[in-house]
Design an enzyme around this catalytic site. Structure first.
Site, PDB file in Angstrom:
ATOM      1  N   THR A  77       0.781  -1.219   0.032  1.00 25.94           N
ATOM      2  CA  THR A  77      -0.011  -0.201  -0.183  1.00 25.94           C
ATOM      3  C   THR A  77       0.955   1.366  -0.002  1.00 25.94           C
ATOM      4  O   THR A  77       1.948   1.130   0.273  1.00 25.94           O
ATOM      5  CB  THR A  77      -1.151  -0.079   1.083  1.00 25.94           C
ATOM      6  OG1 THR A  77      -0.370  -0.121   2.489  1.00 25.94           O
ATOM      7  CG2 THR A  77      -1.921  -1.080   1.001  1.00 25.94           C
ATOM      8  N   VAL A  79       1.670   4.558   1.450  1.00 22.63           N
ATOM      9  CA  VAL A  79       2.222   5.278   2.491  1.00 22.63           C
ATOM     10  C   VAL A  79       3.227   4.017   2.930  1.00 22.63           C
ATOM     11  O   VAL A  79       4.175   4.479   3.387  1.00 22.63           O
ATOM     12  CB  VAL A  79       1.553   5.753   3.505  1.00 22.63           C
ATOM     13  CG1 VAL A  79       2.205   6.225   4.640  1.00 22.63           C
ATOM     14  CG2 VAL A  79       0.663   7.153   2.999  1.00 22.63           C
ATOM     15  N   CYS A  80       2.624   2.784   3.308  1.00 26.82           N
ATOM     16  CA  CYS A  80       3.359   1.897   3.832  1.00 26.82           C
ATOM     17  C   CYS A  80       4.551   1.717   2.960  1.00 26.82           C
ATOM     18  O   CYS A  80       6.008   1.157   3.440  1.00 26.82           O
ATOM     19  CB  CYS A  80       2.579   0.449   3.786  1.00 26.82           C
ATOM     20  SG  CYS A  80       1.296   0.779   4.909  1.00 26.82           S
ATOM     21  N   SER A  81       4.751   1.672   1.626  1.00 30.58           N
ATOM     22  CA  SER A  81       5.975   1.309   0.575  1.00 30.58           C
ATOM     23  C   SER A  81       6.694   2.458   0.451  1.00 30.58           C
ATOM     24  O   SER A  81       7.758   2.166   0.324  1.00 30.58           O
ATOM     25  CB  SER A  81       5.282   0.752  -0.760  1.00 30.58           C
ATOM     26  OG  SER A  81       4.656  -0.262  -0.387  1.00 30.58           O
ATOM     27  N   VAL A  85       8.153   1.942   5.562  1.00 31.52           N
ATOM     28  CA  VAL A  85       9.278   1.049   5.638  1.00 31.52           C
ATOM     29  C   VAL A  85      10.603   1.764   5.424  1.00 31.52           C
ATOM     30  O   VAL A  85      11.471   1.438   5.869  1.00 31.52           O
ATOM     31  CB  VAL A  85       9.029  -0.167   4.689  1.00 31.52           C
ATOM     32  CG1 VAL A  85      10.213  -1.120   4.536  1.00 31.52           C
ATOM     33  CG2 VAL A  85       7.910  -0.936   5.163  1.00 31.52           C
TER      34      VAL A  85
END
Length: 545
Positions: A77, A79-81, A85
């Site tokens: 997804t 913001v996560c990518s 991280v």
């Protein structure tokens, strides 16, 4: 088990991303908080078979170690990518230097998805990735959240914690999906220089014993020698409706046309026109869009949302820039990264929007490379009766008029005084040159007297400008003296200028003070206009009323 502070944060469940409902208290044992729960270390399918699908008990992860752990809504997804991280990957050396034994990323995904994602991000050497395939870990910590509206199902909120030998020393939960502030490694490093963790832990204990006291403004304070790299408990906001303000038809913030986009999960809110109109008046932007997930069987082919548009004064049946803003918000903050197409059920029928490569004219002009294409209906121009016309010379303060028309569907008057007017119940006015369009000073009081919604003024673009025509749109009846960039107006302007210039692909410049660029393509056989443009998010927040 959940702390009093966490219980304060409980709010409406009808919100895509709300404050997390709770978490084990600072000082509690994370293993005891999730009895019998284990996580699944990221691995390939073949490795899973070879290890007989083994799992890792929490005690093996946390006991005898200093661990920074961060949880996120899901692999792949936005913001996560793009942010979460990489934040920890880029700061891994600083965290290790503070005595951290391991940095762990966990999400409600299976370990095989987590493995592929970790390899794609090239982060597997720095961060340990674990799956929580059934969500039991996050359920035990009361961090589960329903993201069904984003096609993700039951997932976890975005959070981070520092755990020393199983004891929770600090933790933090983001207030909203787009808020990537208090759970990042960078924020932890910054906060460590400003505030001591002891002060925050003391504040946390005070909130637990006085849950009805108003919480102070958020002052995250992670990372000291005792709690490196994580954030201490911050204020958990009251749950509400997630919104974003997006500038459409531009790649630069504070230009183009701003629209507020509200993502609803409450069917009652989605049906409450009075409430939506009040929200639009509160934002006081040219348009406010309201989205709600369409779960009907017809919406199975692609993500589909019901979409309605409101100006500060009234609802409209078609709006281009707020549709572009809504699509940008969904692609960047809600839908999975692999999604490229979204459908909208609107009062103008089913509209589609998709990710496309930048048109050649945009690449040549140096614009960005990620574009969104809207598929809108073509609108015809028809002649209008003299009685329908406002006093054009007074309306446009003496500008010379080439012709005046109106849109066939909404009856908008389109004045072409070497310029063109509006398109949705309004006049279309053509002027002799783009310079006249840009320089015109309209008489707003006279425009309010026209029988349509407003006035669209248009004219040919100056030679060498890279554009085909200029436009401006005035619609004071709808609470907007001038609409900065109007996509729907180009549903009538594109076929008009396409016929006049003998082109099926055109580039339009809206010459308002904020300005904007639209790339247009006509499909006469299907009577559609494809409108391409960029957008940029400039503000996010939570609507509480």
């Amino acid at each position: 088990m959940a702390s009093a502070l966490a219980r304060r944060a409980r709010g409406s469940a009808a919100v895509l991303w709300g404050a997390a409902r709770g978490f084990a208290s600072v000082g509690s044992d994370i293993v005891s908080a999730a009895p019998g729960v284990s996580l699944q270390k990221a691995r390939s399918w073949d490795e899973g078979v070879a290890t007989k699908f083994s799992t890792t008990p929490l005690k093996d992860i946390f006991y005898g170690k200093k661990v920074v752990i961060f949880g996120l809504p899901g692999a792949y997804t936005g913001v996560c990518s793009q942010s979460h991280v990489p934040s920890y990957k880029n700061n891994i050396d600083k965290l290790k230097a503070k005595g951290i034994d391991s940095v762990i990323c966990v999400a409600v995904n299976d370990p095989y998805v987590m493995n592929g994602w970790a390899e794609k991000l090239q982060a597997k050497d720095a961060i340990e990735f674990y799956g929580d395939f059934d969500g039991s870990f996050h359920k035990s910590l009361d961090l589960e959240i329903d993201l069904s509206a984003a096609l993700l199902g039951r997932r976890s909120h975005r959070w981070s914690a520092f755990v020393d030998d199983g004891k929770i020393k600090s933790f933090n939960v983001e207030e909203a999906p787009s808020n990537f502030k208090v759970s990042s490694a960078e924020s932890a490093q910054e906060s460590a220089r400003r505030t001591r963790i002891k002060r925050n832990l003391k504040a946390t204990r005070r909130y637990k014993t006085t849950p009805r006291t108003k919480l102070p403004e958020q002052q995250p304070t992670p990372a000291t020698a005792e709690s490196p790299g994580v954030l201490v408990v911050a204020r958990m906001a009251k749950s509400g409706i997630q919104y974003a303000v997006v500038d459409a038809f531009t790649a630069e913030p504070f230009t183009g046309n701003p629209a507020a986009v509200c993502l609803l999960q409450d069917a009652a809110k989605a049906a409450d026109e009075r409430w939506m109109q009040s929200v639009a008046a509160e934002f006081n932007l040219s348009e406010t869009a309201f989205l709600v997930r369409d779960s009907s069987p017809a919406a199975a082919a692609a993500p589909r949302f019901q979409l309605r548009w409101f100006t500060p004064a009234a609802e409209v049946e078609l709006c281009g820039h707020a549709t572009l803003a809504s699509t940008h918000f969904l692609f960047t903050s809600v839908l999975a990264e692999h999604e490229t197409l979204v459908e909208f059920a609107t009062k103008s029928g089913i509209l589609t929007a998709k990710k496309v490569a930048a048109p050649a004219s945009a690449v040549a002009s140096g614009e960005g490379k990620l574009f969104i294409e809207l598929d809108f209906p073509m609108i015809d121009l028809v002649d209008c009766r003299p009685a329908e016309l406002p006093s054009i010379p007074e309306t446009l303060n003496g500008a010379s008029v080439v012709s005046v028309h109106k849109s066939a569907t909404a009856g908008d008057l389109i004045v072409i005084p070497l310029l063109l007017t509006s398109v949705v119940p309004c006049f279309n006015v053509e002027l002799s040159s783009g310079k006249e369009v840009a320089d015109i000073i309209p008489n707003i009081h006279e425009i309010e007297k026209c029988s349509g919604r407003g006035v669209i003024v248009t004219g040919p673009a100056p030679a060498g400008s890279g554009f085909d025509f200029f436009t401006r749109f005035f619609c004071p009846k709808f609470g907007i003296d001038e609409d900065p960039v109007c996509g729907s107006a180009h549903c009538v302007l594109a076929p008009y200028w396409g016929g006049k210039l003998g082109k099926q692909r055109l580039t339009a410049f809206q010459a308002s003070p904020r300005s904007g660029i639209l790339h247009l393509e006509l499909e006469p056989a299907s009577r559609r206009v494809r409108i391409q443009g960029e957008a940029v998010t400039v503000m996010t927040g939570t609507l509480l009323a």
